[in-house]
Design a protein around this motif. Structure first.
Motif, short mmCIF file in Angstrom:
data_model
loop_
_atom_site.label_atom_id
_atom_site.label_comp_id
_atom_site.label_asym_id
_atom_site.label_seq_id
_atom_site.Cartn_x
_atom_site.Cartn_y
_atom_site.Cartn_z
N TYR A 191 0.85 -1.36 0.15
CA TYR A 191 -0.03 0.01 -0.03
C TYR A 191 0.88 1.36 -0.09
CZ TYR A 191 -2.79 3.79 1.72
OH TYR A 191 -3.68 4.89 1.97
N ASN A 200 -2.93 -2.62 -5.04
CA ASN A 200 -1.72 -3.22 -4.27
C ASN A 200 -1.82 -4.84 -3.87
OD1 ASN A 200 -2.82 -3.39 -1.55
ND2 ASN A 200 -2.98 -1.23 -1.77
N TYR A 242 -5.24 -1.75 6.15
CA TYR A 242 -6.59 -1.25 6.26
C TYR A 242 -7.17 -1.44 7.49
CZ TYR A 242 -5.82 -1.05 1.22
OH TYR A 242 -5.45 -0.81 0.11
#
Length: 483
Positions: A191, A200, A242
């Protein structure tokens, strides 16, 4: 008006012929200054620009997924299972057009157009293309079943026309797109916040988890893939960048686009702006009355909680241009239906809502919340009962949705496998509503008739689980049953 029917007379095969047709000409020399795939895709930047262009077939102002397809998923008002030969034909054409553009880059790179660049840079370009191609095929195989899998190595369709034998079995299509995603996961970079929107390795792994979960369910029912989906989702959750945003109120605010909850999305640019904000709004907000929500689902199925009043537009101003105008409930509005809250104020600014320009909407395709739900579903099914981590990860989303005052019950370890699975599927319908995800859950869980009861299931039969192939292409490769 049937909102679920999209008309098109175009053929993707004809489109491919137009794209590759020039290669059928036998020219002994190329005039100086003429662009060919080999000399145009000579830099990484040119290849990436072409990939971005390939996605324009799917997301362009006034077209593609900017006008979210109103699938009969039990959430859109006014849909029907009365499919005809032209229902959703444009989806077939959009995705094969995108694939054709992607393959042209991959073919040029395979032919040496990037020779002289570092090998890892070349591998990364190939990985981007294979990821995007897999993304397209993942949509197509779920909607149409047996399909042609066109790659950069497929013979020229002008000299070697496609036939019914060109349609691969569903499992084979999954094998091929899965291989594309595995390659992408191995060769894409990590990322990088400086290149937002670029896939990615974690994006590829996220889609691999989703592919594995889909393989475990209908129509393939390859249940050994539950464990693979669980493990891949766990890798993304534990090791990727994330996260779940603390508040659901921040997920769809246009001012918060590119957040770390969003793993992949369609993004607007100055060249491809989003439609005006009133496209999804009710009449009182000077809207075009697009995206009406099914009353039964909003009123009787979606639990009462703060998230509901953000993701759905249930109460809104009686006059968008009058600051003193009172708020009204959808039941008292001119249109008499709720609307999608994700694409309206307060997630949009006032200027985005009524200004007539780019609404700035980020059309989300994969979120971290989805990975938590994939893990919960897969872990439960693989173990034969809910695990503590599956319960905890599902409850992360429910707790955020309830925000201290909601009424949705939490998942518990006392649930049976079937009860927990239903809880996950219900939660997916609440959290991921109107993100082009619910219909695919409906297909893989085989609940198409169920979610369209009590009023929209007329004409249902098992053939409705596949969409019709556009007529011109069906003449060459065959049509799906029932059309």
């Amino acid at each position: 008006m049937k909102k679920n029917i999209i008309y098109s007379s175009r053929s993707f095969i004809a489109l491919l012929c137009m794209i590759v047709g020039f290669s059928c000409q036998s020219l002994e020399e190329s005039p100086e200054g003429i662009s060919t795939p080999q000399n145009f895709y000579a830099t990484v930047g040119q290849c990436e620009a072409a990939y971005a262009g390939s996605m324009n077939a799917l997301f362009v102002t006034w077209g593609g997924y900017q006008g979210l397809p109103s699938f009969p998923d039990g959430q859109f008002e006014g849909t029907s299972l009365d499919f005809g030969a032209t229902s959703f034909n444009d989806l077939w054409n959009w995705h094969y057009k995108s694939i054709a553009n992607i393959n042209s880059v991959l073919k040029a790179v395979k032919g040496g157009s990037l020779a002289g660049n570092p090998q890892d840079a070349i591998d990364n370009v190939i990985a981007q293309g294979r990821f995007l191609r897999a993304f397209n095929y993942f949509t197509l195989v779920r909607l149409y079943g047996k399909i042609p899998y066109i790659t950069e190595d497929t013979p020229d369709p002008v000299s070697t026309p496609l036939t019914p034998e060109s349609r691969l079995e569903v499992a084979k299509v999954y094998d091929l797109l899965q291989a594309d995603l595995v390659y992408a996961a191995e060769h894409l970079g990590d990322y990088d916040a400086a290149v937002q929107g670029k896939p990615n390795k974690w994006t590829a792994k996220g889609y691999l988890a989703k592919v594995y979960l889909t393989r475990a369910t209908a129509p393939l029912n390859q249940t050994d893939y539950y464990a693979k989906a669980r493990d891949m989702a766990d890798d993304v959750i534990k090791n990727g960048p994330y996260k779940l945003l603390p508040s659901f109120q921040d997920v769809f605010k246009t001012s918060n686009n590119h957040s770390l909850e969003v793993m992949f999305a369609f993004h607007t640019t100055s060249q491809t702006p989003y439609m005006p904000g009133n496209a999804w709004a009710p009449s009182e907000m000077d809207g075009w009355s697009g995206g009406a929500v099914k009353i039964y689902w909003a009123s009787n199925i979606y639990p009462e909680q703060p998230r509901k009043h953000n993701y759905l537009l249930l109460d809104f101003t009686s006059d968008i241009y009058d600051p003193s105008a009172p708020m009204i409930n959808w039941s008292k509005s001119a249109d008499g239906v709720p609307y999608i809250g994700k694409f309206n104020m307060p997630n949009l600014t006032y200027d985005q809502q009524v200004g007539g320009g780019d609404a700035g909407i980020e059309m989300k395709l994969l979120r971290f919340a989805d990975l938590l739900l994939i893990y919960a579903e897969a872990a439960n099914m693989a173990a034969g009962a809910p695990t503590q981590l599956a319960v905890d990860r599902l409850n992360m989303i429910i707790n955020r949705a309830n925000a201290g005052t909601g009424t949705e019950a939490l998942a518990t370890m006392t649930m049976t496998k079937a009860q927990f699975d239903q809880k996950v599927i219900d939660e997916r319908s609440f959290e991921l509503c109107f993100e082009n995800d619910r219909y695919f859950d409906v297909l893989r869980k085989r609940i198409l008739q169920q979610v369209n009861l009590p009023d929209n299931a007329q004409g249902y039969d098992e053939n409705d689980y596949l969409l019709p192939i556009p007529a011109l292409d069906a003449k060459a490769i065959g049509q799906n049953p029932g059309y």
